[in-house]
Motif scaffolding. Structure first.
Motif, PDB file in Angstrom:
ATOM      1  N   LEU A   1      37.017  40.798  35.387  1.00  0.00           N
ATOM      2  CA  LEU A   1      38.203  40.672  36.346  1.00  0.00           C
ATOM      3  C   LEU A   1      37.816  41.584  37.758  1.00  0.00           C
ATOM      4  O   LEU A   1      38.648  40.811  38.402  1.00  0.00           O
ATOM      5  CB  LEU A   1      39.966  40.594  35.233  1.00  0.00           C
ATOM      6  CG  LEU A   1      39.050  39.407  34.160  1.00  0.00           C
ATOM      7  CD1 LEU A   1      40.765  39.481  33.294  1.00  0.00           C
ATOM      8  CD2 LEU A   1      39.330  38.475  34.767  1.00  0.00           C
TER       9      LEU A   1
ATOM     10  N   LEU B   1      35.584  40.555  39.851  1.00  0.00           N
ATOM     11  CA  LEU B   1      35.925  39.538  40.415  1.00  0.00           C
ATOM     12  C   LEU B   1      37.439  39.601  41.101  1.00  0.00           C
ATOM     13  O   LEU B   1      37.449  39.662  43.016  1.00  0.00           O
ATOM     14  CB  LEU B   1      36.207  37.982  39.291  1.00  0.00           C
ATOM     15  CG  LEU B   1      35.303  38.404  38.627  1.00  0.00           C
ATOM     16  CD1 LEU B   1      35.512  37.775  37.334  1.00  0.00           C
ATOM     17  CD2 LEU B   1      33.752  37.135  39.228  1.00  0.00           C
ATOM     18  N   ASN B   2      38.018  40.473  41.057  1.00  0.00           N
ATOM     19  CA  ASN B   2      38.874  40.849  42.654  1.00  0.00           C
ATOM     20  C   ASN B   2      38.789  41.271  43.755  1.00  0.00           C
ATOM     21  O   ASN B   2      38.952  41.216  44.445  1.00  0.00           O
ATOM     22  CB  ASN B   2      40.457  41.532  41.475  1.00  0.00           C
ATOM     23  CG  ASN B   2      41.370  40.173  41.007  1.00  0.00           C
ATOM     24  OD1 ASN B   2      41.191  38.925  41.007  1.00  0.00           O
ATOM     25  ND2 ASN B   2      41.489  40.770  39.165  1.00  0.00           N
TER      26      ASN B   2
ATOM     27  N   ARG C   1      38.282  35.540  41.995  1.00  0.00           N
ATOM     28  CA  ARG C   1      38.869  35.149  40.953  1.00  0.00           C
ATOM     29  C   ARG C   1      39.288  33.573  40.701  1.00  0.00           C
ATOM     30  O   ARG C   1      39.254  32.820  40.214  1.00  0.00           O
ATOM     31  CB  ARG C   1      39.941  35.625  40.522  1.00  0.00           C
ATOM     32  CG  ARG C   1      40.433  35.932  38.555  1.00  0.00           C
ATOM     33  CD  ARG C   1      41.214  37.768  38.134  1.00  0.00           C
ATOM     34  NE  ARG C   1      42.237  36.625  36.819  1.00  0.00           N
ATOM     35  CZ  ARG C   1      42.404  37.286  36.447  1.00  0.00           C
ATOM     36  NH1 ARG C   1      42.681  39.367  36.962  1.00  0.00           N
ATOM     37  NH2 ARG C   1      43.031  37.211  35.539  1.00  0.00           N
TER      38      ARG C   1
END
Length: 523
Positions: free
Chosen positions: A268, A271-272, A277
């Motif tokens: 995560l 992805l951020n 995301r």
């Protein structure tokens, strides 16, 4: 010219067809003569990491033929040996394993690049091919280094073989660079297309190979220790040809036989970092939420022996030796060249100017200022093993030509829709840097080539440039900046001087990242 293009037999440990720089030319210019020597050095680097000899050095049988020795471990053999493999060098590795262990081999499945068997046959590399009635099933896939349906079928066949093993069995796993694309097995309901789309998005945003592999492992049934888990309770011996800086086991081919240390939170965060995301397909969100609450916890791999059998440093050491045979003062700068190609090119351009000034004892330009910039940039780049001071001292003491060697894997941030690869893109950027100011009475050449023989989705392994690139391209009406802005380096080099600056090797059957050569020859 034809005679000059023949392979030097002493440079290769296995028979090979010649490597070529684009179409033949009528006569060899000074730049082409220097390029021919660069080609020989690149060729020697590739020859040093041919998979068969490396595997044979890693494995041995005891005199009875009933025990397999790997490093300091022994494994009982009683017709209980199974083999799987995936990667650009795996065909040759499997052929060597079959030659040594064929009498004990029950079954095998390997996933290799599309067209590699035909390429090895065409090159006359019989030692890289399996026997006519081999027990090893071959799947070809991942055309242009991208996972596809053929590679997915191979991955599922490998998974099926592994899941059928017992505690009495021994699984030999052969891994090399390119293994990630050749072992795609997304966790349902994620589809291959969805996983591929996410990987492409990350790569286009400049994600590192480590970040890409973290995502791949979390969404895969076989990566991140998944293959080892599938093979349990069988013993697993994994022989690995590294194509990753620093040879981290968990990163090479996304670590199918190494327990993953990454969590969903790590995914995560990645992805951020790249603002992706919100763009995740529902299936990916489902798998990530499941993984976060998996009661079994992460895979463990206590039944696995992982062994690195070859790497970029071995290739560079051989090229350095051959450079010295050719009369160069040669030195390895780094085996960990990484970062954006623009920054790496700027580093090589500054290094060329500083080294040229030292080699010619020139005070033209601003050598002290350039040297300060070089050291500052070197400190900013992630180059943990850089031997910069030692290299500059060697250049200053040299009485003749100098060859600085390096290896690694820079990254390209995609901003256009052109065709190319990181080696051609780097060479084109370096050519621009070399032309920024006169370098004095000295010939300078830079080469960047992928040891696998395929640079991105192109038929070239890489390219070479000299300090005349910008002026020569301009004379042909080619605007380098336009090609670079569209990530179109392959098209540029295909048009420039009839394609003679491209390195065409065909698939080499090995893969230990890239080789960079920076050559200086006083006039």
């Amino acid at each position: 010219m034809a005679a000059a293009l023949q392979v030097l037999p002493s440079l290769l440990r296995a028979p090979s067809r010649p490597f070529f720089w684009g179409p033949p030319v009528a006569r060899m210019s000074s730049g082409m003569a220097l390029a021919e020597q660069a080609r020989q050095l690149f060729e020697s680097a590739v020859g040093a990491v041919q998979p068969g000899p490396m595997l044979q050095r890693a494995l041995s049988l005891d005199p009875s033929g009933k025990q397999l020795k790997v490093r300091d471990r022994s494994f009982q053999l009683r017709e209980n040996l199974y083999l799987v493999g995936f990667g650009k060098a795996v065909l040759g590795m499997a052929a060597a394993a079959e030659e040594l262990l064929g009498q004990h081999l029950v079954q095998g499945v390997i996933s290799v690049p599309k067209g590699i068997r035909a390429a090895m046959e065409h090159a006359g590399k019989q030692e890289m091919l399996l026997k006519p009635h081999s027990h090893i099933q071959v799947f070809e896939g991942a055309e242009d280094n991208l996972p596809d349906r053929d590679a997915l079928r191979a991955a599922l066949a490998i998974q099926q073989l592994a899941e059928g093993l017992t505690a009495e069995d021994l699984l030999l796993v052969l891994i090399s660079g390119g293994g990630s694309a050749l072992l795609p097995a997304p966790i349902p309901p994620v589809t291959l297309e969805e996983k591929q789309m996410l990987t492409k998005l990350l790569a286009a945003h400049g994600a590192t190979i480590q970040e890409l592999n973290t995502i791949r492992k979390t969404l895969s049934q076989l990566k991140g220790g998944g293959l080892a888990q599938a093979a349990y309770p069988a013993q697993v011996v994994s022989l690995i040809l590294s194509d990753v800086i620093g040879d981290p086991l968990e990163v090479i081919a996304s670590g199918p036989t190494v327990a993953s240390a990454h969590s969903v939170q790590d995914c995560l965060q990645i992805l951020n970092r790249y603002g992706l995301r919100a763009a995740l397909p529902r299936s990916v969100k489902t798998v990530l939420s499941r993984a976060d609450s998996d009661p079994r916890g992460p895979h463990t791999c206590g039944h696995v022996l992982n062994v690195i059998i070859g790497s970029n440093s071995l290739a560079l050491a051989e090229a350095q030796k051959q450079a010295e045979v050719l009369g160069y003062r040669a030195m390895v700068l780094s085996t960990a060249i990484q970062g954006d190609v623009k920054n790496v090119a700027q580093f090589y351009g500054l290094l060329a100017r500083v080294a040229a000034a030292r080699l010619t004892s020139s005070t033209a330009g601003h050598p002290l200022e350039e040297e300060a910039k070089l050291h500052q940039l070197a400190a900013e780049l992630p180059l943990p093993d850089l031997q910069l001071e030692e290299a500059l001292e060697a250049v200053a003491k040299a009485k003749g030509p100098v060859c600085l060697l390096a290896g690694g894997e820079p990254t390209v941030q995609l901003q256009g829709s052109g065709k190319g690869g990181r080696n051609q893109e780097l060479a084109l950027h370096v050519g621009t840097e070399l032309g920024r100011q006169p370098l004095g009475p000295i010939d300078v050449l830079f080469l960047s080539g992928g040891t696998d023989g395929q640079d991105g989705p192109t038929k070239a392994a890489g390219a070479w440039v000299t300090s005349d690139l910008v002026s020569q391209a301009s004379a042909e009406g080619l605007d380098i900046a336009t090609f670079l802005s569209n990530n179109d380096s392959y098209t540029f080099f295909s048009r420039f001087q009839g394609g003679t600056h491209l390195l065409h090797t065909g698939l080499t059957g090995t893969n230990v990242m890239d080789v960079h050569l920076l050559i200086f020859r006083p006039q």
